[in-house]
Write a protein that holds these residues in place. Structure first.
Motif, PDB file in Angstrom:
ATOM      1  N   ALA A 130       0.822  -1.216   0.000  1.00  0.00           N
ATOM      2  CA  ALA A 130       0.000   0.000   0.000  1.00  0.00           C
ATOM      3  C   ALA A 130       0.855   1.265   0.000  1.00  0.00           C
ATOM      4  O   ALA A 130       0.524   2.250  -0.675  1.00  0.00           O
ATOM      5  N   THR A 131       1.958   1.262   0.730  1.00  0.00           N
ATOM      6  CA  THR A 131       2.829   2.442   0.784  1.00  0.00           C
ATOM      7  C   THR A 131       3.420   2.727  -0.588  1.00  0.00           C
ATOM      8  O   THR A 131       3.492   3.882  -1.018  1.00  0.00           O
ATOM      9  N   GLY A 132       3.823   1.688  -1.286  1.00  0.00           N
ATOM     10  CA  GLY A 132       4.376   1.856  -2.631  1.00  0.00           C
ATOM     11  C   GLY A 132       3.358   2.447  -3.583  1.00  0.00           C
ATOM     12  O   GLY A 132       3.681   3.321  -4.394  1.00  0.00           O
ATOM     13  N   LYS A 133       2.098   1.997  -3.491  1.00  0.00           N
ATOM     14  CA  LYS A 133       1.038   2.537  -4.352  1.00  0.00           C
ATOM     15  C   LYS A 133       0.795   4.011  -4.051  1.00  0.00           C
ATOM     16  O   LYS A 133       0.647   4.826  -4.957  1.00  0.00           O
ATOM     17  N   LEU A 134       0.762   4.359  -2.760  1.00  0.00           N
ATOM     18  CA  LEU A 134       0.554   5.750  -2.373  1.00  0.00           C
ATOM     19  C   LEU A 134       1.685   6.627  -2.902  1.00  0.00           C
ATOM     20  O   LEU A 134       1.449   7.673  -3.517  1.00  0.00           O
ATOM     21  N   MET A 135       2.913   6.211  -2.681  1.00  0.00           N
ATOM     22  CA  MET A 135       4.074   6.992  -3.105  1.00  0.00           C
ATOM     23  C   MET A 135       4.122   7.133  -4.628  1.00  0.00           C
ATOM     24  O   MET A 135       4.504   8.176  -5.147  1.00  0.00           O
ATOM     25  N   LEU A 136       3.732   6.091  -5.330  1.00  0.00           N
ATOM     26  CA  LEU A 136       3.711   6.135  -6.787  1.00  0.00           C
ATOM     27  C   LEU A 136       2.766   7.232  -7.268  1.00  0.00           C
ATOM     28  O   LEU A 136       3.107   8.028  -8.145  1.00  0.00           O
ATOM     29  N   ASN A 137       1.582   7.311  -6.666  1.00  0.00           N
ATOM     30  CA  ASN A 137       0.610   8.338  -7.053  1.00  0.00           C
ATOM     31  C   ASN A 137       1.086   9.737  -6.682  1.00  0.00           C
ATOM     32  O   ASN A 137       0.942  10.678  -7.466  1.00  0.00           O
ATOM     33  N   VAL A 138       1.660   9.893  -5.508  1.00  0.00           N
ATOM     34  CA  VAL A 138       2.154  11.200  -5.078  1.00  0.00           C
ATOM     35  C   VAL A 138       3.284  11.665  -5.996  1.00  0.00           C
ATOM     36  O   VAL A 138       3.285  12.794  -6.489  1.00  0.00           O
ATOM     37  N   LEU A 139       4.253  10.791  -6.227  1.00  0.00           N
ATOM     38  CA  LEU A 139       5.392  11.167  -7.061  1.00  0.00           C
ATOM     39  C   LEU A 139       4.989  11.375  -8.512  1.00  0.00           C
ATOM     40  O   LEU A 139       5.549  12.225  -9.206  1.00  0.00           O
ATOM     41  N   GLY A 140       4.004  10.617  -8.976  1.00  0.00           N
ATOM     42  CA  GLY A 140       3.491  10.827 -10.328  1.00  0.00           C
ATOM     43  C   GLY A 140       2.877  12.203 -10.471  1.00  0.00           C
ATOM     44  O   GLY A 140       3.074  12.896 -11.475  1.00  0.00           O
ATOM     45  N   ALA A 141       2.125  12.635  -9.454  1.00  0.00           N
ATOM     46  CA  ALA A 141       1.508  13.962  -9.481  1.00  0.00           C
ATOM     47  C   ALA A 141       2.575  15.052  -9.444  1.00  0.00           C
ATOM     48  O   ALA A 141       2.471  16.054 -10.162  1.00  0.00           O
ATOM     49  N   VAL A 142       3.606  14.863  -8.624  1.00  0.00           N
ATOM     50  CA  VAL A 142       4.698  15.843  -8.546  1.00  0.00           C
ATOM     51  C   VAL A 142       5.426  15.924  -9.889  1.00  0.00           C
ATOM     52  O   VAL A 142       5.736  17.016 -10.372  1.00  0.00           O
ATOM     53  N   ALA A 143       5.676  14.787 -10.511  1.00  0.00           N
ATOM     54  CA  ALA A 143       6.366  14.772 -11.812  1.00  0.00           C
ATOM     55  C   ALA A 143       5.548  15.496 -12.876  1.00  0.00           C
ATOM     56  O   ALA A 143       6.086  16.256 -13.686  1.00  0.00           O
ATOM     57  N   GLN A 144       4.227  15.273 -12.871  1.00  0.00           N
ATOM     58  CA  GLN A 144       3.378  15.952 -13.848  1.00  0.00           C
ATOM     59  C   GLN A 144       3.368  17.457 -13.594  1.00  0.00           C
ATOM     60  O   GLN A 144       3.463  18.256 -14.521  1.00  0.00           O
ATOM     61  N   PHE A 145       3.291  17.862 -12.341  1.00  0.00           N
ATOM     62  CA  PHE A 145       3.326  19.283 -11.981  1.00  0.00           C
ATOM     63  C   PHE A 145       4.632  19.912 -12.457  1.00  0.00           C
ATOM     64  O   PHE A 145       4.638  20.996 -13.055  1.00  0.00           O
ATOM     65  N   GLU A 146       5.742  19.224 -12.207  1.00  0.00           N
ATOM     66  CA  GLU A 146       7.059  19.717 -12.612  1.00  0.00           C
ATOM     67  C   GLU A 146       7.132  19.892 -14.124  1.00  0.00           C
ATOM     68  O   GLU A 146       7.627  20.898 -14.625  1.00  0.00           O
ATOM     69  N   ARG A 147       6.611  18.945 -14.866  1.00  0.00           N
ATOM     70  CA  ARG A 147       6.609  19.005 -16.330  1.00  0.00           C
ATOM     71  C   ARG A 147       5.778  20.194 -16.816  1.00  0.00           C
ATOM     72  O   ARG A 147       6.182  20.935 -17.711  1.00  0.00           O
ATOM     73  N   GLU A 148       4.598  20.382 -16.224  1.00  0.00           N
ATOM     74  CA  GLU A 148       3.740  21.480 -16.626  1.00  0.00           C
ATOM     75  C   GLU A 148       4.373  22.834 -16.309  1.00  0.00           C
ATOM     76  O   GLU A 148       4.253  23.779 -17.083  1.00  0.00           O
ATOM     77  N   MET A 149       5.063  22.941 -15.176  1.00  0.00           N
ATOM     78  CA  MET A 149       5.752  24.176 -14.817  1.00  0.00           C
ATOM     79  C   MET A 149       6.887  24.467 -15.800  1.00  0.00           C
ATOM     80  O   MET A 149       7.092  25.613 -16.208  1.00  0.00           O
ATOM     81  N   MET A 150       7.625  23.432 -16.187  1.00  0.00           N
ATOM     82  CA  MET A 150       8.715  23.603 -17.152  1.00  0.00           C
ATOM     83  C   MET A 150       8.174  24.093 -18.491  1.00  0.00           C
ATOM     84  O   MET A 150       8.729  25.013 -19.101  1.00  0.00           O
ATOM     85  N   LEU A 151       7.062  23.523 -18.943  1.00  0.00           N
ATOM     86  CA  LEU A 151       6.470  23.947 -20.214  1.00  0.00           C
ATOM     87  C   LEU A 151       5.961  25.383 -20.127  1.00  0.00           C
ATOM     88  O   LEU A 151       6.083  26.152 -21.084  1.00  0.00           O
ATOM     89  N   GLU A 152       5.408  25.752 -18.977  1.00  0.00           N
ATOM     90  CA  GLU A 152       4.936  27.123 -18.781  1.00  0.00           C
ATOM     91  C   GLU A 152       6.103  28.113 -18.844  1.00  0.00           C
ATOM     92  O   GLU A 152       6.017  29.148 -19.502  1.00  0.00           O
ATOM     93  N   ARG A 153       7.212  27.772 -18.179  1.00  0.00           N
ATOM     94  CA  ARG A 153       8.396  28.636 -18.219  1.00  0.00           C
ATOM     95  C   ARG A 153       8.951  28.725 -19.637  1.00  0.00           C
ATOM     96  O   ARG A 153       9.386  29.793 -20.086  1.00  0.00           O
ATOM     97  N   GLN A 154       8.901  27.622 -20.352  1.00  0.00           N
ATOM     98  CA  GLN A 154       9.390  27.610 -21.732  1.00  0.00           C
ATOM     99  C   GLN A 154       8.542  28.541 -22.602  1.00  0.00           C
ATOM    100  O   GLN A 154       9.075  29.339 -23.374  1.00  0.00           O
ATOM    101  N   ARG A 155       7.204  28.448 -22.460  1.00  0.00           N
ATOM    102  CA  ARG A 155       6.318  29.319 -23.241  1.00  0.00           C
ATOM    103  C   ARG A 155       6.566  30.790 -22.906  1.00  0.00           C
ATOM    104  O   ARG A 155       6.577  31.647 -23.787  1.00  0.00           O
ATOM    105  N   GLU A 156       6.755  31.092 -21.613  1.00  0.00           N
ATOM    106  CA  GLU A 156       7.036  32.466 -21.202  1.00  0.00           C
ATOM    107  C   GLU A 156       8.347  32.959 -21.805  1.00  0.00           C
ATOM    108  O   GLU A 156       8.435  34.103 -22.265  1.00  0.00           O
TER     109      GLU A 156
END
Length: 182
Positions: free
Chosen positions: A100-126
């Motif tokens: 269960a801990t691995g599943k939770l961490m996978l979802n949390v880290l997946g969300a952080v990775a997606q957020f990081e990617r979206e922020m990078m693309l936003e900075r690139q567009r700017e």
């Protein structure tokens, strides 16, 4: 059975693919699926790996971003693996969905990775918008237009369009574009 999946986004990333393969075989993967394609493109090796795995197997990847393009996509993959009774391990994060801990961490880290990617693309567009406003950004040079004379010469000589694309290093579509503009 341990099944490995390795992916790089471009054909230039040979060292990255080799490093992934070494890590996966070093950890004991008996079967390895690999491809060099963008995460948004068709990923036939990933599909093959997901079809190949059987109950009790574990799909292994070196990094989370090699597997999924978004949290939603990651969820779809994990759900498909769970339906088949297959685990998922991400080596660089030490994650294992067998608990269960691995599943939770996978979802949390997946969300952080997606957020990081979206922020990078936003900075690139700017950055691109600022460079355009300052007159410093002009985009990619039109490669096919620089080779227009060569393309037209080869066309006049009766060279097939596919061969022209190969010889000049431009896409076949660009050859047709040059032809239509001529």
């Amino acid at each position: 059975m341990l099944i490995g999946y390795a992916r790089t986004s471009t054909l230039d990333q040979i060292a990255g693919l080799l490093a992934q393969k070494e890590a996966l075989t070093g950890i004991g993967c008996e079967k390895l699926f690999e491809e060099q394609t963008s995460s948004v493109g068709t990923r036939s090796a990933l599909q093959a790996a997901l079809e190949f795995v059987r109950e009790g197997d574990t799909l292994m990847v070196t990094k989370l971003d090699r597997l999924a393009r978004s949290v939603r996509h990651l969820g779809e993959i994990v759900e498909a693996l769970e339906r088949k009774g297959v685990g998922l391990r991400v080596l660089d994060l030490g994650l294992d969905t067998a608990n269960a801990t691995g599943k939770l961490m996978l979802n949390v880290l997946g969300a952080v990775a997606q957020f990081e990617r979206e922020m990078m693309l936003e900075r690139q567009r700017e950055g691109i918008a600022k460079a355009k406003a300052d007159g410093k950004y002009r985009g990619r040079k039109p490669t096919a237009q620089f080779k227009r004379a060569e393309v037209l010469c080869l066309l006049a000589a009766g060279t097939p369009k596919r061969e022209i694309a190969r010889v000049t290093g431009i896409s076949e579509r660009s050859v047709y574009r040059v032809l239509s503009e001529a």
